[in-house]
Design a protein around this motif. Structure first.
Motif, PDB file in Angstrom:
ATOM      1  N   MET A   1     -24.333  50.977 -37.262  1.00  0.00           N
ATOM      2  CA  MET A   1     -23.435  50.184 -38.237  1.00  0.00           C
ATOM      3  C   MET A   1     -22.168  50.800 -38.553  1.00  0.00           C
ATOM      4  O   MET A   1     -20.966  50.345 -38.688  1.00  0.00           O
ATOM      5  N   ILE A   2     -22.195  52.258 -38.722  1.00  0.00           N
ATOM      6  CA  ILE A   2     -20.743  52.609 -38.918  1.00  0.00           C
ATOM      7  C   ILE A   2     -20.027  52.438 -37.856  1.00  0.00           C
ATOM      8  O   ILE A   2     -18.562  52.264 -38.028  1.00  0.00           O
ATOM      9  N   VAL A   3     -20.220  52.787 -36.507  1.00  0.00           N
ATOM     10  CA  VAL A   3     -19.500  52.231 -35.441  1.00  0.00           C
ATOM     11  C   VAL A   3     -18.840  50.905 -35.321  1.00  0.00           C
ATOM     12  O   VAL A   3     -17.606  51.003 -35.044  1.00  0.00           O
ATOM     13  N   LEU A   4     -19.617  49.983 -35.696  1.00  0.00           N
ATOM     14  CA  LEU A   4     -19.145  48.711 -36.036  1.00  0.00           C
ATOM     15  C   LEU A   4     -17.748  48.335 -36.771  1.00  0.00           C
ATOM     16  O   LEU A   4     -16.912  47.904 -36.592  1.00  0.00           O
ATOM     17  N   PHE A   5     -18.082  49.320 -37.910  1.00  0.00           N
ATOM     18  CA  PHE A   5     -17.109  49.241 -39.002  1.00  0.00           C
ATOM     19  C   PHE A   5     -15.937  49.948 -38.443  1.00  0.00           C
ATOM     20  O   PHE A   5     -14.619  49.620 -38.579  1.00  0.00           O
ATOM     21  N   LEU A   6     -16.009  51.082 -37.768  1.00  0.00           N
ATOM     22  CA  LEU A   6     -14.699  51.811 -37.340  1.00  0.00           C
ATOM     23  C   LEU A   6     -14.126  50.888 -35.911  1.00  0.00           C
ATOM     24  O   LEU A   6     -12.931  50.731 -36.008  1.00  0.00           O
ATOM     25  N   VAL A   7     -14.828  50.088 -35.339  1.00  0.00           N
ATOM     26  CA  VAL A   7     -14.412  49.478 -34.179  1.00  0.00           C
ATOM     27  C   VAL A   7     -13.523  48.143 -34.994  1.00  0.00           C
ATOM     28  O   VAL A   7     -12.254  47.925 -34.496  1.00  0.00           O
ATOM     29  N   ALA A   8     -14.170  47.658 -35.840  1.00  0.00           N
ATOM     30  CA  ALA A   8     -13.248  46.494 -36.702  1.00  0.00           C
ATOM     31  C   ALA A   8     -12.266  46.956 -37.283  1.00  0.00           C
ATOM     32  O   ALA A   8     -10.995  46.259 -37.002  1.00  0.00           O
ATOM     33  N   GLY A   9     -12.309  47.947 -37.750  1.00  0.00           N
ATOM     34  CA  GLY A   9     -11.185  48.512 -38.542  1.00  0.00           C
ATOM     35  C   GLY A   9      -9.850  48.945 -37.422  1.00  0.00           C
ATOM     36  O   GLY A   9      -8.702  48.722 -37.620  1.00  0.00           O
ATOM     37  N   VAL A  10     -10.293  49.520 -36.352  1.00  0.00           N
ATOM     38  CA  VAL A  10      -9.217  49.724 -35.331  1.00  0.00           C
ATOM     39  C   VAL A  10      -8.693  48.767 -34.708  1.00  0.00           C
ATOM     40  O   VAL A  10      -7.526  48.294 -34.622  1.00  0.00           O
ATOM     41  N   LEU A  11      -9.781  47.781 -34.643  1.00  0.00           N
ATOM     42  CA  LEU A  11      -9.039  46.466 -33.762  1.00  0.00           C
ATOM     43  C   LEU A  11      -8.387  45.580 -34.227  1.00  0.00           C
ATOM     44  O   LEU A  11      -7.591  44.911 -34.011  1.00  0.00           O
ATOM     45  N   THR A  12      -8.450  45.716 -35.791  1.00  0.00           N
ATOM     46  CA  THR A  12      -7.762  44.579 -36.647  1.00  0.00           C
ATOM     47  C   THR A  12      -6.900  45.235 -37.527  1.00  0.00           C
ATOM     48  O   THR A  12      -6.217  44.610 -38.417  1.00  0.00           O
ATOM     49  N   SER A  13      -6.633  46.531 -37.298  1.00  0.00           N
ATOM     50  CA  SER A  13      -5.567  47.232 -38.178  1.00  0.00           C
ATOM     51  C   SER A  13      -4.111  46.988 -37.824  1.00  0.00           C
ATOM     52  O   SER A  13      -3.321  47.580 -38.093  1.00  0.00           O
ATOM     53  N   GLY A  14      -3.892  45.955 -36.640  1.00  0.00           N
ATOM     54  CA  GLY A  14      -2.327  45.913 -36.229  1.00  0.00           C
ATOM     55  C   GLY A  14      -1.919  46.893 -35.239  1.00  0.00           C
ATOM     56  O   GLY A  14      -0.930  46.830 -35.125  1.00  0.00           O
ATOM     57  N   GLY A  15      -2.880  47.731 -34.761  1.00  0.00           N
ATOM     58  CA  GLY A  15      -2.344  48.595 -33.479  1.00  0.00           C
ATOM     59  C   GLY A  15      -2.147  47.704 -32.395  1.00  0.00           C
ATOM     60  O   GLY A  15      -1.755  46.694 -32.414  1.00  0.00           O
ATOM     61  N   GLN A  16      -2.499  48.229 -31.204  1.00  0.00           N
ATOM     62  CA  GLN A  16      -1.879  47.704 -30.008  1.00  0.00           C
ATOM     63  C   GLN A  16      -2.586  46.446 -29.514  1.00  0.00           C
ATOM     64  O   GLN A  16      -1.977  45.696 -29.207  1.00  0.00           O
ATOM     65  N   GLY A  17      -3.933  46.483 -29.924  1.00  0.00           N
ATOM     66  CA  GLY A  17      -4.761  45.329 -29.837  1.00  0.00           C
ATOM     67  C   GLY A  17      -4.262  44.184 -30.622  1.00  0.00           C
ATOM     68  O   GLY A  17      -4.226  43.191 -30.229  1.00  0.00           O
ATOM     69  N   GLY A  18      -3.965  44.620 -31.808  1.00  0.00           N
ATOM     70  CA  GLY A  18      -3.329  43.569 -32.721  1.00  0.00           C
ATOM     71  C   GLY A  18      -2.065  42.888 -32.492  1.00  0.00           C
ATOM     72  O   GLY A  18      -1.830  41.733 -32.709  1.00  0.00           O
ATOM     73  N   VAL A  19      -1.072  43.797 -31.968  1.00  0.00           N
ATOM     74  CA  VAL A  19       0.299  43.234 -31.398  1.00  0.00           C
ATOM     75  C   VAL A  19       0.024  42.022 -30.161  1.00  0.00           C
ATOM     76  O   VAL A  19       0.526  41.090 -30.305  1.00  0.00           O
ATOM     77  N   VAL A  20      -0.933  42.262 -29.330  1.00  0.00           N
ATOM     78  CA  VAL A  20      -0.951  41.536 -28.137  1.00  0.00           C
ATOM     79  C   VAL A  20      -1.964  40.505 -28.668  1.00  0.00           C
ATOM     80  O   VAL A  20      -1.639  39.264 -28.088  1.00  0.00           O
ATOM     81  N   ASN A  21      -3.054  40.541 -29.401  1.00  0.00           N
ATOM     82  CA  ASN A  21      -3.827  39.392 -29.626  1.00  0.00           C
ATOM     83  C   ASN A  21      -4.355  39.958 -31.086  1.00  0.00           C
ATOM     84  O   ASN A  21      -5.085  40.705 -31.198  1.00  0.00           O
ATOM     85  N   VAL A  22      -4.023  38.906 -31.960  1.00  0.00           N
ATOM     86  CA  VAL A  22      -4.238  39.358 -33.604  1.00  0.00           C
ATOM     87  C   VAL A  22      -5.682  39.131 -33.577  1.00  0.00           C
ATOM     88  O   VAL A  22      -6.547  39.498 -34.810  1.00  0.00           O
ATOM     89  N   TYR A  23      -6.484  38.380 -32.820  1.00  0.00           N
ATOM     90  CA  TYR A  23      -7.628  38.176 -32.843  1.00  0.00           C
ATOM     91  C   TYR A  23      -8.801  39.070 -32.031  1.00  0.00           C
ATOM     92  O   TYR A  23      -9.936  38.679 -32.041  1.00  0.00           O
TER      93      TYR A  23
END
Length: 74
Positions: A1-23
């Motif tokens: 469960m903690i891993v899912l929160f970490l992944v969600a935080g990293v992917l939705t924080s506006g990093g490289q994944g957020g620049v390419v695809n905000v979703y």
């Protein structure tokens, strides 16, 4: 469960994944949830236990098929 929160935080924080695809984070978590639900449904239906029993009964054939698939996919 903690891993899912970490992944969600990293992917939705506006990093490289957020620049390419905000979703990217939402899509990843949706796919992860769908795969988890499918795995739970297959387990509850007994299909995974049946596949395990059949592959154990025909171990030699299973090993040959796995080797063929592995050699074709590389």
């Amino acid at each position: 469960m903690i891993v899912l929160f970490l992944v969600a935080g990293v992917l939705t924080s506006g990093g490289q994944g957020g620049v390419v695809n905000v979703y990217a984070g939402a899509v990843f978590l949706s796919v992860l949830g769908a795969l988890g639900g499918a795995f739970a449904a297959l387990t509850a239906s007994g299909l995974l236990a049946w596949v395990a029993a059949v592959s154990e009964r025909h171990r030699g054939f299973s090993v040959i098929v796995l080797l063929l698939v592995a050699s074709c996919c590389r």
